[in-house]
Design an enzyme around this catalytic site. Structure first.
Site, mmCIF file in Angstrom:
data_model
loop_
_atom_site.group_PDB
_atom_site.id
_atom_site.type_symbol
_atom_site.label_atom_id
_atom_site.label_comp_id
_atom_site.label_asym_id
_atom_site.label_seq_id
_atom_site.Cartn_x
_atom_site.Cartn_y
_atom_site.Cartn_z
ATOM 1 N N GLU A 42 45.987 32.099 40.108
ATOM 2 C CA GLU A 42 46.292 31.486 41.353
ATOM 3 C C GLU A 42 46.349 32.515 42.550
ATOM 4 O O GLU A 42 46.087 32.003 43.723
ATOM 5 C CB GLU A 42 47.749 30.877 41.164
ATOM 6 C CG GLU A 42 47.823 29.851 40.081
ATOM 7 C CD GLU A 42 46.630 28.462 40.176
ATOM 8 O OE1 GLU A 42 46.340 28.255 41.533
ATOM 9 O OE2 GLU A 42 46.506 28.191 39.178
ATOM 10 N N ASP A 56 39.079 33.942 37.657
ATOM 11 C CA ASP A 56 39.316 34.681 36.517
ATOM 12 C C ASP A 56 38.938 36.222 36.646
ATOM 13 O O ASP A 56 39.861 36.712 36.086
ATOM 14 C CB ASP A 56 38.463 33.910 35.347
ATOM 15 C CG ASP A 56 38.739 32.513 34.919
ATOM 16 O OD1 ASP A 56 39.994 32.405 35.263
ATOM 17 O OD2 ASP A 56 38.176 32.059 34.176
HETATM 18 ZN ZN LIG Z 1 41.667 27.996 39.028
#
Ligand SMILES: [Zn+2]
EC number: 3.4.-.-
Length: 465
Positions: free
Chosen positions: A114, A182
């Site tokens: 996030e 990611d």
């Molecule tokens: Zn995401």
């Protein structure tokens, strides 16, 4: 979008290539956050919020792109598995996600992901591409999507939800965004000393949790998960040295604390765990702590104190346990017994919000309001956005007879909750009452200007929606 008379509100996508500045992004985030502060969904428990802030800051500190940006991590009281990043560095985690995580590294992997959405400005970039959207409509949109996600029944009822469903795609991250978040998230995990394999592990946790239900975890709606994504996370993790990260005691305790809130009215669960206690089967720290918390909920303070004291003696210096123990003593009317221990620990870690809150609350119940106020004020900068802190400070100031200061603090508290009108009234009261003190006058003037400016922005937003 025609009128050009807005002074405070930025227009988005007005000219080709115009970008949402970080300040404008902050303004959007602040407004949504005020709505969240007002809702019952925000978890206000200092134990949980403190923990998630610290975990979040560990990851932020490991990301050079995050330097100089503001981040605020908060927990939403909701059993579903979800996490989201709002413009302006506000990152929300559902309590259900904390519970579903199987390790601290898994939880950290979500926070890191996030944070990466924020540093890469994914949401902001997508918002500014929506040419026909004005800032007010973005605010309305984000708020309605949030409400629809937090409270499906309320959300589904209104027209807002229909719109929200249609526009949900705007806040959904694209596959490219996900890949980037990611990748950066794993780098942060590694730099912060967590187990990098946890990112892929958590994806599998998510898949498993959706296997037997018709509804996938909400986080998968806004963060699409593909087989490729899991494979990529596994491959990437191989590039980093393997680290066995030991879960912190606080992580374990926070999970128990959240579980105790979920079981608050569950008589059967309480009887079950009590039986285990009586037959000496509560062995782990998390089980014993869970039982102590449930005892507190059932007003059985003596036994709670007994169990928490033992846990604290086994883990001396653990602030979370100390805070819990103080809570039990306060509820039991024996808070003052805790003062020597609290003062000793506070001297060692003077910036611990949990210890400051516990200690000043005990001062207050002992009629030492000035002492409580003095202690709280030492940490006002750190706690400007902490409603529990502001509430306690206002009470200390009221008890100490420092009325103008109490008005000012109450105004700050109300602003945090988004009640701008009443906040303004309190600042005006404070201003009149501090006519003798030029420093206070200047400070309160600035607060008044701020609240007025925010009110103008809200009026503009309402008029345009
Ligand atoms: Zn995401």
């Amino acid at each position: 979008m025609s009128s050009a008379n807005t002074i405070d509100l930025p227009k988005i996508g007005e000219t080709a290539g115009s970008t949402l500045s970080i300040a404008q992004e902050q303004q959007i985030g602040d407004q949504i956050m005020r709505q969240i502060h007002r809702s019952e969904f925000l978890m206000k428990d200092p134990i949980v919020t403190d923990y998630i802030q610290h975990l979040g800051y560990k990851l932020v500190a490991a990301n050079p792109d995050a330097l100089g940006r503001q981040f605020q991590f908060f927990v939403i009281h909701e059993n579903s598995i979800n996490a989201f990043a709002l413009p302006g560095g506000y990152i929300g985690i559902h309590s259900g996600l904390i519970n579903a995580s199987r390790s601290e590294s898994e939880l950290a992997s979500v926070l890191g992901h996030e944070v990466a959405h924020v540093t890469q400005r994914h949401l902001a970039r997508r918002l500014e591409r929506q040419n026909e959207l004005s800032l007010p409509s973005i605010l309305g949109l984000l708020a309605s999507v949030l409400v629809a996600t937090q409270d499906p029944e309320a959300g589904m009822a209104g027209v807002a939800a229909t719109q929200a469903a249609g526009q949900q795609s705007i806040i959904n991250h694209t596959r490219d965004n996900e890949r980037e978040a990611d990748r950066i998230g794993i780098t942060m995990l590694s730099a912060a000393g967590f187990d990098v394999r946890a990112a892929a592990d958590f994806f599998e946790t998510l898949q498993q949790s959706s296997r037997y239900t018709f509804k996938p975890p909400e986080i998968l709606l806004t963060h699409p998960l593909s087989r490729n994504r899991i494979a990529a996370a596994r491959e990437r993790a191989e590039l980093y040295p393997k680290v066995e990260h030991q879960d912190s005691l606080d992580y374990t305790l926070v999970k128990s604390r959240i579980r105790s809130k979920a079981l608050i009215n569950d008589r059967e669960a309480f009887r079950d765990i009590e039986q285990k206690y009586q037959s000496n089967q509560l062995k782990t720290v998390e089980q014993r702590y869970l039982f102590a918390e449930l005892l507190k909920n059932n007003a059985r303070y003596r036994l709670a104190i007994d169990i928490l004291s033992k846990l604290y003696n086994e883990n001396p210096g653990n602030q979370l346990l100390l805070f819990s123990l103080s809570e039990a003593h306060l509820a039991n009317g024996s808070g003052q017994q805790m003062l020597p221990l609290l003062e000793e620990q506070l001297a060692k870690t003077p910036d611990s919000t949990k210890l400051i809150l516990s200690t000043s609350e005990i001062y207050l119940t002992a009629g030492k309001a000035e002492k409580a106020e003095k202690l709280l004020l030492r940490y006002s900068d750190l706690n400007q956005n902490n409603p529990a802190y502001l509430k306690l400070l206002a009470k200390a100031q009221a008890d100490a007879g420092h009325t103008p200061e109490m008005y000012e603090t109450t105004g700050q508290y109300l602003m945090l909750l988004g009640d701008l009108r009443t906040a303004k009234k309190h600042f005006e009261l404070a201003l009149h009452a501090t006519s003798e003190d030029p420093y206070a006058q200047t400070r309160i003037q600035a607060r008044l200007e701020d609240v007025k400016q925010k009110m103008r922005a809200m009026i503009e937003a309402a008029a345009k929606r």
